[in-house]
Design an enzyme around this catalytic site. Structure first.
Site, short mmCIF file in Angstrom:
data_model
loop_
_atom_site.label_atom_id
_atom_site.label_comp_id
_atom_site.label_asym_id
_atom_site.label_seq_id
_atom_site.Cartn_x
_atom_site.Cartn_y
_atom_site.Cartn_z
N ASN A 8 -51.70 -3.14 -27.84
CA ASN A 8 -53.02 -3.60 -28.26
C ASN A 8 -54.06 -2.72 -27.56
O ASN A 8 -54.30 -2.90 -26.37
CB ASN A 8 -53.18 -5.07 -27.87
N LYS A 10 -57.15 -2.67 -27.95
CA LYS A 10 -58.44 -3.36 -27.79
C LYS A 10 -59.58 -2.44 -28.23
O LYS A 10 -59.39 -1.65 -29.15
CB LYS A 10 -58.59 -3.86 -26.35
N HIS A 93 -55.96 -13.55 -30.83
CA HIS A 93 -55.91 -13.07 -29.44
C HIS A 93 -56.89 -13.89 -28.61
O HIS A 93 -57.96 -14.27 -29.09
CB HIS A 93 -56.26 -11.58 -29.39
N GLU A 95 -59.01 -13.09 -26.49
CA GLU A 95 -60.38 -12.54 -26.42
C GLU A 95 -61.16 -12.91 -27.67
O GLU A 95 -62.37 -13.13 -27.62
CB GLU A 95 -60.31 -11.02 -26.20
N GLU A 165 -49.27 -15.32 -24.56
CA GLU A 165 -50.10 -14.56 -23.62
C GLU A 165 -50.89 -15.53 -22.75
O GLU A 165 -51.96 -16.01 -23.16
CB GLU A 165 -51.07 -13.66 -24.38
N GLY A 171 -54.97 -8.62 -18.55
CA GLY A 171 -55.87 -7.65 -17.95
C GLY A 171 -56.16 -7.90 -16.48
O GLY A 171 -57.05 -7.28 -15.89
N SER A 207 -50.46 -8.30 -18.61
CA SER A 207 -50.17 -7.39 -17.50
C SER A 207 -48.71 -6.93 -17.48
O SER A 207 -48.12 -6.73 -16.42
CB SER A 207 -50.55 -8.02 -16.14
P1 PGA Z 1 -52.87 -6.59 -20.77
O1 PGA Z 1 -53.32 -7.20 -22.17
O2 PGA Z 1 -51.49 -5.99 -20.97
O3 PGA Z 1 -53.90 -5.56 -20.45
O4 PGA Z 1 -52.83 -7.71 -19.81
C1 PGA Z 1 -52.43 -7.87 -23.00
C2 PGA Z 1 -53.16 -8.33 -24.24
O5 PGA Z 1 -54.34 -8.69 -24.15
O6 PGA Z 1 -52.58 -8.34 -25.35
#
Ligand code: PGA
Length: 246
Positions: A8, A10, A93, A95, A165, A171, A207
């Site tokens: 992803n 983003k 997601h 976010e 997730e 993140g 992460s």
């Molecule tokens: P990350 O994000 O690996 O940076 O923690 C995962 C995601 O948001 O899909």
């Protein structure tokens, strides 16, 4: 079950930099056995899919409209995504849920449209830190799953991907322990089996990196949805190699 490693990107690498990143992935990931998909911003989907044509790396979008066309400012339809070369779409997601008001209901509508159009939705679910601390993780996940799967039939349910997730792990550099991820994914798998008699692939996201991927993937987890590290071709391809070893 064959593992799936999804990246992803983003809101990063949306122009010619996306082609450069895709080219590096093409060079590094030569004959993978696991499934791979990268999800660039909308503006780079067509270019990335041209670069990755004739490879085993599929392209995904980071969202998908539930409507086919018309007055939906800011949305991108399934047909548009397909024309650009996407075969997957991330839906719900955290976010999107946190910053853009995505609800369990809209997640369900987006996932349904994706399935109807032959795009594989990657439906994201996950609890926040305070929800985990309050001991309501399973109740939160159940509500998210009920919303997302409200109108999805068995055929659809087996042809999509769920990504667990935990919001607190996204993140942050804090990963769920393999045990925590495993237990929560077991809960999701049981929910799916109770409703449909079988379960789709369930990924872990939050992460994930080259150091923790092996342990996570060894725990009955079908793959990873990778954010930050998906922008680092060396480390992302290392995770692909780890997934290939299962
Ligand atoms: P990350 O994000 O690996 O940076 O923690 C995962 C995601 O948001 O899909």
């Amino acid at each position: 079950m064959q593992k799936l490693i999804a990246g992803n990107w983003k809101m990063n690498f949306g122009g010619s930099d996306a082609e450069v990143l895709a080219l590096k992935l093409k060079e590094k990931i030569t004959s993978p056995r696991c499934g791979i998909c990268v999800c660039p911003p909308f503006t780079a989907i067509a270019a990335v899919s041209r670069v990755l044509k004739d490879t085993k790396i599929a392209i995904g979008a980071q969202n998908i409209a539930w409507a086919d066309s018309g007055a939906f400012t800011g949305e991108v339809s399934a047909d548009m995504l397909k024309t650009a070369g996407a075969t997957f779409a991330i839906v719900g997601h955290s976010e999107r849920r946190t910053y853009f008001g995505e609800s369990d209901e809209t997640v369900g509508k987006r996932a349904l449209k994706a399935l109807e159009k032959g795009i594989t939705p990657i439906i994201c679910v996950g609890e926040t830190l305070s929800q985990r601390k309050d001991g309501v993780t399973e109740a939160v996940l159940k509500a998210q799953l009920e919303g997302a799967f409200l109108s999805i039939d068995k055929n659809g349910a087996l042809n999509l991907v769920v990504a667990y997730e935990p919001v607190w792990a996204i993140g942050t550099g804090v990963t769920a322990t393999a045990e925590e991820a495993h237990n929560t994914i077991c809960f999701i798998r049981k929910w799916l089996i109770a409703k449909y008699g079988a379960a789709s692939k369930i990924l872990y996201g939050g992460s994930m990196n080259a150091s923790n991927a092996r342990e996570l993937l060894s725990k009955d987890i079908d793959g990873g949805l990778i954010g930050g590290v998906s922008l680092k071709p060396d480390e992302f391809s290392e995770i692909v190699k780890i997934a290939d070893s299962f």
